[in-house]
Scaffold this motif. Structure first.
Motif, PDB file in Angstrom:
ATOM      1  N   LYS A  58     -71.325  28.474  33.282  1.00  0.00           N
ATOM      2  CA  LYS A  58     -71.524  27.068  33.650  1.00  0.00           C
ATOM      3  C   LYS A  58     -70.210  26.402  34.069  1.00  0.00           C
ATOM      4  N   GLY A  59     -69.404  27.155  34.803  1.00  0.00           N
ATOM      5  CA  GLY A  59     -68.195  26.584  35.385  1.00  0.00           C
ATOM      6  C   GLY A  59     -66.970  26.616  34.500  1.00  0.00           C
ATOM      7  N   TRP A  60     -67.046  27.288  33.322  1.00  0.00           N
ATOM      8  CA  TRP A  60     -65.905  27.303  32.415  1.00  0.00           C
ATOM      9  C   TRP A  60     -65.662  28.718  31.898  1.00  0.00           C
ATOM     10  N   PRO A  61     -64.392  29.101  31.760  1.00  0.00           N
ATOM     11  CA  PRO A  61     -64.077  30.461  31.315  1.00  0.00           C
ATOM     12  C   PRO A  61     -64.206  30.609  29.798  1.00  0.00           C
ATOM     13  N   VAL A  62     -64.692  31.767  29.368  1.00  0.00           N
ATOM     14  CA  VAL A  62     -64.765  32.119  27.954  1.00  0.00           C
ATOM     15  C   VAL A  62     -64.502  33.616  27.818  1.00  0.00           C
ATOM     16  N   VAL A  63     -63.994  34.045  26.693  1.00  0.00           N
ATOM     17  CA  VAL A  63     -63.698  35.455  26.461  1.00  0.00           C
ATOM     18  C   VAL A  63     -64.894  36.123  25.799  1.00  0.00           C
ATOM     19  N   ARG A  64     -65.402  37.147  26.471  1.00  0.00           N
ATOM     20  CA  ARG A  64     -66.536  37.926  25.949  1.00  0.00           C
ATOM     21  C   ARG A  64     -67.709  37.014  25.573  1.00  0.00           C
ATOM     22  N   ALA A  65     -68.089  36.153  26.499  1.00  0.00           N
ATOM     23  CA  ALA A  65     -69.214  35.231  26.301  1.00  0.00           C
ATOM     24  C   ALA A  65     -69.005  34.322  25.103  1.00  0.00           C
ATOM     25  N   GLY A  66     -67.752  34.105  24.727  1.00  0.00           N
ATOM     26  CA  GLY A  66     -67.423  33.240  23.608  1.00  0.00           C
ATOM     27  C   GLY A  66     -67.191  33.967  22.303  1.00  0.00           C
ATOM     28  N   ARG A  67     -67.215  35.290  22.319  1.00  0.00           N
ATOM     29  CA  ARG A  67     -67.021  36.056  21.084  1.00  0.00           C
ATOM     30  C   ARG A  67     -65.564  36.164  20.678  1.00  0.00           C
ATOM     31  N   GLY A  68     -64.642  36.046  21.634  1.00  0.00           N
ATOM     32  CA  GLY A  68     -63.228  36.110  21.309  1.00  0.00           C
ATOM     33  C   GLY A  68     -62.676  37.517  21.303  1.00  0.00           C
ATOM     34  N   PRO A  69     -61.515  37.723  20.682  1.00  0.00           N
ATOM     35  CA  PRO A  69     -60.824  39.017  20.730  1.00  0.00           C
ATOM     36  C   PRO A  69     -61.686  40.160  20.195  1.00  0.00           C
ATOM     37  N   SER A  70     -61.579  41.315  20.832  1.00  0.00           N
ATOM     38  CA  SER A  70     -62.415  42.453  20.465  1.00  0.00           C
ATOM     39  C   SER A  70     -61.694  43.401  19.523  1.00  0.00           C
ATOM     40  N   THR A  71     -62.479  44.055  18.693  1.00  0.00           N
ATOM     41  CA  THR A  71     -62.046  45.221  17.934  1.00  0.00           C
ATOM     42  C   THR A  71     -63.019  46.350  18.244  1.00  0.00           C
ATOM     43  N   GLY A  72     -62.590  47.583  17.997  1.00  0.00           N
ATOM     44  CA  GLY A  72     -63.454  48.712  18.305  1.00  0.00           C
ATOM     45  C   GLY A  72     -63.449  49.036  19.780  1.00  0.00           C
ATOM     46  N   GLN A  73     -64.125  50.101  20.137  1.00  0.00           N
ATOM     47  CA  GLN A  73     -64.116  50.594  21.509  1.00  0.00           C
ATOM     48  C   GLN A  73     -64.890  49.667  22.427  1.00  0.00           C
ATOM     49  N   GLN A  74     -64.299  49.378  23.586  1.00  0.00           N
ATOM     50  CA  GLN A  74     -64.886  48.484  24.579  1.00  0.00           C
ATOM     51  C   GLN A  74     -64.960  49.175  25.936  1.00  0.00           C
ATOM     52  N   GLN A  75     -65.932  48.761  26.746  1.00  0.00           N
ATOM     53  CA  GLN A  75     -66.002  49.227  28.130  1.00  0.00           C
ATOM     54  C   GLN A  75     -64.910  48.551  28.933  1.00  0.00           C
ATOM     55  N   GLY A  76     -64.113  49.334  29.649  1.00  0.00           N
ATOM     56  CA  GLY A  76     -62.953  48.800  30.333  1.00  0.00           C
ATOM     57  C   GLY A  76     -63.238  48.291  31.734  1.00  0.00           C
ATOM     58  N   PRO A  77     -62.204  47.808  32.397  1.00  0.00           N
ATOM     59  CA  PRO A  77     -62.335  47.301  33.765  1.00  0.00           C
ATOM     60  C   PRO A  77     -62.691  48.399  34.759  1.00  0.00           C
ATOM     61  N   ALA A  78     -63.245  47.979  35.887  1.00  0.00           N
ATOM     62  CA  ALA A  78     -63.492  48.888  37.007  1.00  0.00           C
ATOM     63  C   ALA A  78     -62.224  48.950  37.848  1.00  0.00           C
ATOM     64  N   THR A  79     -61.529  50.059  37.799  1.00  0.00           N
ATOM     65  CA  THR A  79     -60.225  50.154  38.461  1.00  0.00           C
ATOM     66  C   THR A  79     -60.104  51.339  39.408  1.00  0.00           C
ATOM     67  N   GLY A  80     -61.176  52.041  39.673  1.00  0.00           N
ATOM     68  CA  GLY A  80     -61.094  53.181  40.575  1.00  0.00           C
ATOM     69  C   GLY A  80     -62.445  53.841  40.705  1.00  0.00           C
ATOM     70  N   GLY A  81     -62.428  55.159  40.843  1.00  0.00           N
ATOM     71  CA  GLY A  81     -63.666  55.898  40.945  1.00  0.00           C
ATOM     72  C   GLY A  81     -63.810  56.595  42.278  1.00  0.00           C
ATOM     73  N   ARG A  82     -65.004  57.073  42.514  1.00  0.00           N
ATOM     74  CA  ARG A  82     -65.282  57.917  43.674  1.00  0.00           C
ATOM     75  C   ARG A  82     -64.921  57.236  44.985  1.00  0.00           C
ATOM     76  N   TRP A  83     -65.228  55.956  45.083  1.00  0.00           N
ATOM     77  CA  TRP A  83     -64.973  55.255  46.338  1.00  0.00           C
ATOM     78  C   TRP A  83     -63.760  54.344  46.208  1.00  0.00           C
ATOM     79  N   SER A  84     -62.662  54.954  45.801  1.00  0.00           N
ATOM     80  CA  SER A  84     -61.381  54.253  45.703  1.00  0.00           C
ATOM     81  C   SER A  84     -60.291  55.235  46.076  1.00  0.00           C
ATOM     82  N   THR A  85     -59.388  54.811  46.938  1.00  0.00           N
ATOM     83  CA  THR A  85     -58.324  55.716  47.360  1.00  0.00           C
ATOM     84  C   THR A  85     -57.043  54.943  47.645  1.00  0.00           C
ATOM     85  N   ALA A  86     -55.896  55.557  47.284  1.00  0.00           N
ATOM     86  CA  ALA A  86     -54.584  55.010  47.614  1.00  0.00           C
ATOM     87  C   ALA A  86     -53.949  55.749  48.785  1.00  0.00           C
ATOM     88  N   PHE A  87     -54.667  56.714  49.385  1.00  0.00           N
ATOM     89  CA  PHE A  87     -54.250  57.410  50.604  1.00  0.00           C
ATOM     90  C   PHE A  87     -52.959  58.217  50.434  1.00  0.00           C
TER      91      PHE A  87
END
Length: 763
Positions: free
Chosen positions: A354-383
């Motif tokens: 609703k137009g305002w930033p929150v961390v993890r839907a308002g849950r705050g800092p995480s502990t335990g294993q988390q799904q990470g950012p999308a930073t590469g993969g099959r259709w990513s290349t640095a040539f």
């Protein structure tokens, strides 16, 4: 130059620690990883503390992080800190140490030998990396603490760094400088952004306030007059990003470094203009005396406290991530039980609801294993090994290399690079530059082609949809006059839910140079192909990716609030004497009943520290989850300096173990502070975190639950300006098995009067 060859996946070489000022070794492209998992703190592989992090994705395809100068590991010599340590990662989850930005050979000549180098901010502008930082002590004044902001440049994110030779923001003598030669306002926490092709610098801290000012084109000088955007005595660590027509100013608040009671947190305001005014979700300005600020990141009762001083990055799927430091409440110091606070680097998902930033839907800092950012993969290349075999090409491309980029490809004539099928919504990104030829990105979805076109000659960014037999639909925005086509820029195009967005930026750090949006016609649910487009020779392409677009989070996580009123445990203060369920610790005879309220002048005493001479009015809340609430009116005024008159709620074990939620005067500000005091290592320590903006009449709540995993009492602070819309604050804990009483306090200095309209307990 050699002709294009095809290759498969690129393997990463090991990272060699870089000596400050040394020649930069060629770096291999990052490995092709899709989405790694992570567990905070992400800096644990190379550092126990990595405060005030800033980060950037370099032209070589790697992510780089920069931290405040501290000893990196427990046991390291505190007098030998790493001088702005640098680390790099291929996935924002696994980090490797690179080295220090500075050493004796390139340290700023205008910094004293014992000066600290703090709070770096990294940017890429006009073909150079710019690193801004605090110098805590300069050679410019005889007095101590004459802090200033400097800048260094480098051809690569790892260096070598060359200081600009003088401060960007000179020391600012304080209000009492005539009497005190060591009185200087705080030029802390620089952060720069691009707006309309111009560079702006945010800087400042608690003593003096937060300002924004335009920079000259070389980033080494300031233009015009600074504008204050954050009141003094509340904010520091400013970091701005642009989204959906607003600038969002993230700023940290409270004490960064109070060990086990550190309540540092991040709040935000937004503005249509880079120079403000910035207001929070309640419409309250960040420069008002009753100071605004909507919480974005605060502690939630797990191991992490004092979460703050953030940066923001966008992954290749278009999802934002917040990088920040925090303290482990069980291990808050780098060495022993005092001294340097241990503040490792954490990362978590940043959602926009609703137009305002929150961390993890308002849950705050995480502990335990988390799904990470999308930073590469099959259709990513640095040539770095040409175009991978699975990518489809048209036209003619040549392989090139350079120190800052590693490998990239260059169009010999009109041509394009296309991926295979992406499927669903999609986001395509690339680093692009040209000798003047138009270039861009393209997505094909069904019968539609959606394209963003950067035209250096016309000075435009054009987003268009082409459909067979239909008129081309177009949205166009201007590029700034200062735009240089021959410098690398990041271009992104995203198609989702019947709309397309495009942007061009210096380095995908939330400050686009130009943007365009377009409502699409026809079905665009399935993206077939996506890639980069060159309209002629002289277009260079690097770091090309085409990934499914991230699905946005649109709802806040539920936070249970007991809401069934227990009348037997509540009080309307309608009688002439207190309910017998109340009891006093150090009764204050000046607290009186009348007119349906408890009137209690603020006492000279205080619960904080070892004095313990303030009165406390208490009752038992009983077992299980509960909410306590009061409506408080207090005549603290505005703008004038007052310290530290306050009144509000308390959850109390004893004089050295409690949490309190007060409307408090802190110098020229009025804030809602959620404080905590507890014994630690043979002494009593206290600190606080900040909730929402107060008013003359403010509603206060504390919610309580017992953590089933460890039996701790978790208490969260809430505030409201109207009794209807509540701002959620952070969590403090009290030990398992504690007999917690609840009640009211009015303390911190004489001169104000608190009026409590009721005390309610909900179950």
């Amino acid at each position: 130059m050699k002709r294009l060859t095809r290759a498969t996946a690129v393997l990463a070489a090991a990272v060699v620690p870089l000596l400050a000022g040394a020649a930069t070794p060629a770096l291999a492209a990052p490995p092709l990883v899709d989405r790694a998992t992570f567990t905070n703190p992400v800096s644990k592989s190379f550092a126990d503390t990595f405060a005030d992090p800033s980060l950037i994705r370099g032209l070589d395809g790697w992510w780089y992080a920069y931290g405040t100068s501290d000893p990196l590991r427990e046991g390291d010599d505190p007098d030998e800190p790493a001088q702005i340590p640098i680390a790099r990662s291929h996935d924002l989850a696994t980090w490797t140490y690179v080295g220090e930005a500075f050493s004796s050979s390139n340290r700023p000549s205008w910094a004293t030998a014992d000066a600290g180098l703090w709070a770096p901010d990294i940017r890429y502008v006009d073909g150079q990396y710019r690193l801004y930082y605090v110098v805590t002590q300069t050679t410019l004044f005889a007095g101590e603490n004459d802090n200033a902001i400097g800048m260094a440049t480098a051809p690569t994110p790892a260096g070598p760094w060359t200081d600009s030779g003088a401060p960007i923001v000179e020391p600012r003598p304080g209000d009492n400088a005539a009497q005190d030669p060591n009185d200087f306002k705080w030029n802390f926490d620089p952060s720069t952004v691009t707006d309309g092709g111009k560079q702006y610098l945010f800087y400042g801290s608690y003593y003096g306030g937060v300002f924004v000012q335009q920079l000259g084109t070389n980033g080494r000088s300031r233009v015009g007059t600074p504008t204050q955007v954050g009141i003094d005595n509340k904010f520091e660590g400013a970091y701005a990003v642009h989204r959906d027509g607003y600038w969002y100013l993230f700023a940290s608040t409270a004490n960064c470094c109070a060990g086990p009671t550190t309540g540092y947190s991040v709040q935000v305001g937004r503005s249509k203009k880079i120079t403000g005014p910035y207001v929070d979700a309640q419409g309250v300005s960040l420069t008002a005396s009753r100071t605004g600020g909507t919480p974005v990141l605060n502690q939630n009762g797990n191991r992490w406290i004092g979460a703050g001083h953030n940066a923001v990055a966008t992954d290749l799927a278009g999802r934002d991530w917040i990088v920040y430091h925090a303290l482990d409440r069980a291990d808050p110091y780098l060495n022993g039980t005092d001294g340097i606070n241990q503040r490792p680097m954490l990362i978590d998902r940043l959602d926009w609801v609703k137009g305002w930033p929150v961390v993890r839907a308002g849950r705050g800092p995480s502990t335990g294993q988390q799904q990470g950012p999308a930073t590469g993969g099959r259709w990513s290349t640095a040539f770095d090994s040409g175009v991978p075999a699975r990518w489809q090409t048209t036209g003619t491309w040549s392989e090139e290399t350079s120190t800052p980029t590693g490998g990239y490809v260059s169009a010999d004539k009109a041509g394009s690079l296309l991926t295979a099928k992406v499927g669903g919504s999609a986001r395509v990104e690339a680093d692009l530059r040209s000798s003047g030829t138009a270039y861009g990105l393209s997505l094909r979805a069904g019968s539609s082609t959606v394209r963003v076109r950067v035209d250096p000659q016309a000075g435009t960014l054009r987003l268009q949809q082409q459909r067979p037999g239909q008129k081309t639909r177009t949205s166009t925005s201007d590029l700034p006059d200062s735009f240089s086509a021959d410098a690398w820029h990041a271009v992104a195009l995203e198609v989702r839910d019947g709309s397309a967005t495009a942007e061009i930026s210096n380095a995908r750090l939330g400050d686009p140079i130009s943007t365009a949006d377009l409502d699409l016609r026809g079905s665009t649910k399935k993206v077939d192909r996506a890639g980069a487009v060159a309209e002629g020779a002289g277009v260079d392409v690097d770091n090309l990716s085409a990934l499914p677009a991230a699905k946005p989070v649109t709802k806040l996580a539920a936070t249970p609030v007991p809401d069934r009123l227990d009348r037997s445990a509540s009080d309307t203060f309608s009688g002439s004497t207190l309910d017998p369920a109340w009891s006093w610790v150090r009764q204050d005879a000046k607290a009186t009943l009348g007119g349906g309220r408890l009137t209690w002048p603020t006492e000279a005493g205080d619960l904080n520290g070892t004095g313990n001479d303030a009165g406390v009015l208490l009752r038992s809340p009983g077992e299980g989850p509960w909410t306590i609430e009061t409506k408080l009116t207090i005549d603290l005024g505005t703008d004038d300096v007052r310290n530290y008159q306050q009144a509000g709620l308390v959850a109390y074990v004893d004089d050295d173990q409690f949490v309190r939620l007060d409307h408090v005067a802190i110098f020229n500000t009025r804030q809602t502070e959620f404080g905590h005091e507890t014994p630690y290592a043979g002494r009593v320590v206290n600190g606080g975190t900040i909730v929402g903006p107060p008013a003359r009449t403010t509603w206060l709540r504390i919610t309580h639950r017992v953590d089933p995993a460890n039996g701790e009492h978790e208490l969260r602070g809430w505030t409201s300006r109207d009794g209807k819309t509540w701002v959620k604050g952070g969590v403090w804990t009290l030990p398992a098995g504690s007999d917690v009483k609840v009640g009211l306090v009015s303390q911190g200095g004489v001169g104000a009067t608190a009026e409590f309209s009721y005390f309610r307990l909900y179950r």
